[in-house]
Design an enzyme around this catalytic site. Structure first.
Site, PDB file in Angstrom:
ATOM      1  N   ASN A  10       0.859  -1.188   0.000  1.00  0.00           N
ATOM      2  CA  ASN A  10       0.000   0.000   0.000  1.00  0.00           C
ATOM      3  C   ASN A  10       0.900   1.244   0.000  1.00  0.00           C
ATOM      4  OD1 ASN A  10      -1.618   2.241   0.890  1.00  0.00           O
ATOM      5  ND2 ASN A  10      -3.144   0.798   1.639  1.00  0.00           N
ATOM      6  N   ARG A  21       4.513  18.628   0.792  1.00  0.00           N
ATOM      7  CA  ARG A  21       5.222  19.752   0.186  1.00  0.00           C
ATOM      8  C   ARG A  21       4.509  20.332  -1.028  1.00  0.00           C
ATOM      9  NH1 ARG A  21      10.782  20.528   1.462  1.00  0.00           N
ATOM     10  NH2 ARG A  21      10.746  22.107  -0.179  1.00  0.00           N
ATOM     11  N   HIS A  46      -5.570   3.411  -1.645  1.00  0.00           N
ATOM     12  CA  HIS A  46      -6.858   3.667  -1.000  1.00  0.00           C
ATOM     13  C   HIS A  46      -7.182   5.152  -1.169  1.00  0.00           C
ATOM     14  CE1 HIS A  46      -9.657   2.832   2.666  1.00  0.00           C
ATOM     15  NE2 HIS A  46     -10.153   3.779   1.890  1.00  0.00           N
ATOM     16  N   GLU A  73      -8.692  -0.015  -2.967  1.00  0.00           N
ATOM     17  CA  GLU A  73      -9.615  -0.230  -1.864  1.00  0.00           C
ATOM     18  C   GLU A  73     -10.301   1.077  -1.490  1.00  0.00           C
ATOM     19  OE1 GLU A  73      -7.002  -1.914   1.082  1.00  0.00           O
ATOM     20  OE2 GLU A  73      -6.618   0.050   1.988  1.00  0.00           O
ATOM     21  N   HIS A 193      -3.643  -4.884   7.789  1.00  0.00           N
ATOM     22  CA  HIS A 193      -3.727  -3.838   8.812  1.00  0.00           C
ATOM     23  C   HIS A 193      -2.835  -4.190   9.991  1.00  0.00           C
ATOM     24  CE1 HIS A 193      -5.095  -0.356  11.001  1.00  0.00           C
ATOM     25  NE2 HIS A 193      -5.857  -0.029   9.981  1.00  0.00           N
TER      26      HIS A 193
END
Length: 242
Positions: A10, A21, A46, A73, A193
């Site tokens: 991810n 920035r 995501h 996702e 996760h």
């Protein structure tokens, strides 16, 4: 020997750093291509409505550059569904996040959202996109996910990660049972996760039928110390050892 478990990285945190920035350093597209080159079998993004990390424009720009599995996702709002149908990734993962959620914090109550999820799954499957539903490690929920027509479930692993340091066997037991239930229901199994180098190999060794893990925050944090190429290799090694 267990079947291979694929690593999808991810890259949201790469986009978070870039956005701090307002320029294009680091270059999200180049980092994604490098992660593939270093051995990852997939890239996960995501995109959220506020575009605080991955932007819609990133999703479109990444699609032609990636050579491995692209996993998008998110919560299946009309906007998200339209994005996914336009980009046509290999996989879409449906999460129940509110628009302002900091990060995913629970799986779907599939029974309560059954008609909605079934309709969304049907639309994606008609487009030839593998569909995964983000769930807690609960057998009834997983069997309900199978009835929606989904191809896979993604097991929400934060509870495992939280308990792992003090009682790893108890931490992993619900996930082993959940993976068995998914397999019996004809579903593939993903997980993600708070999986990290500290707990990933243990999880992989104890959870059967694990097709894929999606890891972002811990992997990118490790890369600050180890370098990105070494970090991707270390995560792949954790998945490869029986």
């Amino acid at each position: 020997m267990k079947p291979k478990t694929r690593l999808s990285v991810n890259i949201n945190k790469i986009a978070t750093l870039r956005n701090a920035r307002g320029e294009n350093v680091p270059d999200v597209e180049c980092v994604a291509v490098d992660i593939e080159r270093f051995g990852a079998e997939g890239i996960t993004v995501h995109p959220r409505p506020d575009e605080r990390h991955i932007r819609r424009s990133d999703v479109f720009a990444l699609r032609p550059r990636l050579r491995t599995e692209f996993n998008i996702e998110g919560y299946p709002s009309d906007e998200f569904i339209g994005l996914v149908l336009s980009v046509k990734p290999e996989q879409v993962t449906l999460v129940p996040d509110a628009p302002d959620a900091l990060t995913s914090s629970t799986g779907w109550n599939v029974e309560a959202n059954f008609d909605f999820l079934s309709e969304v799954v049907s639309r994606f499957k008609e487009a030839g996109i593998r569909t995964s539903i983000f769930v807690d490690p609960d057998g009834d929920t997983i069997r309900a996910a199978a009835r929606t027509g989904a191809d896979r479930v993604e097991l929400y692993t934060k509870p495992f990660a939280d308990l792992f340091p003090t009682d790893p066997e108890a931490a992993v037991a619900p996930y082993a049972a959940a993976s068995e239930a998914a397999h019996k229901a004809g579903l593939g199994v993903n997980a993600g996760h708070d999986l990290s180098l500290a707990n990933l190999n243990f999880f992989r060794r104890h959870v059967p039928y694990l097709d894929e893990v999606s890891i972002g925050h811990a992997l990118i944090a490790d890369a600050l110390y180890l370098g990105l190429e070494t970090t991707v290799r270390r995560y792949k090694e954790a998945l490869a050892i029986d």
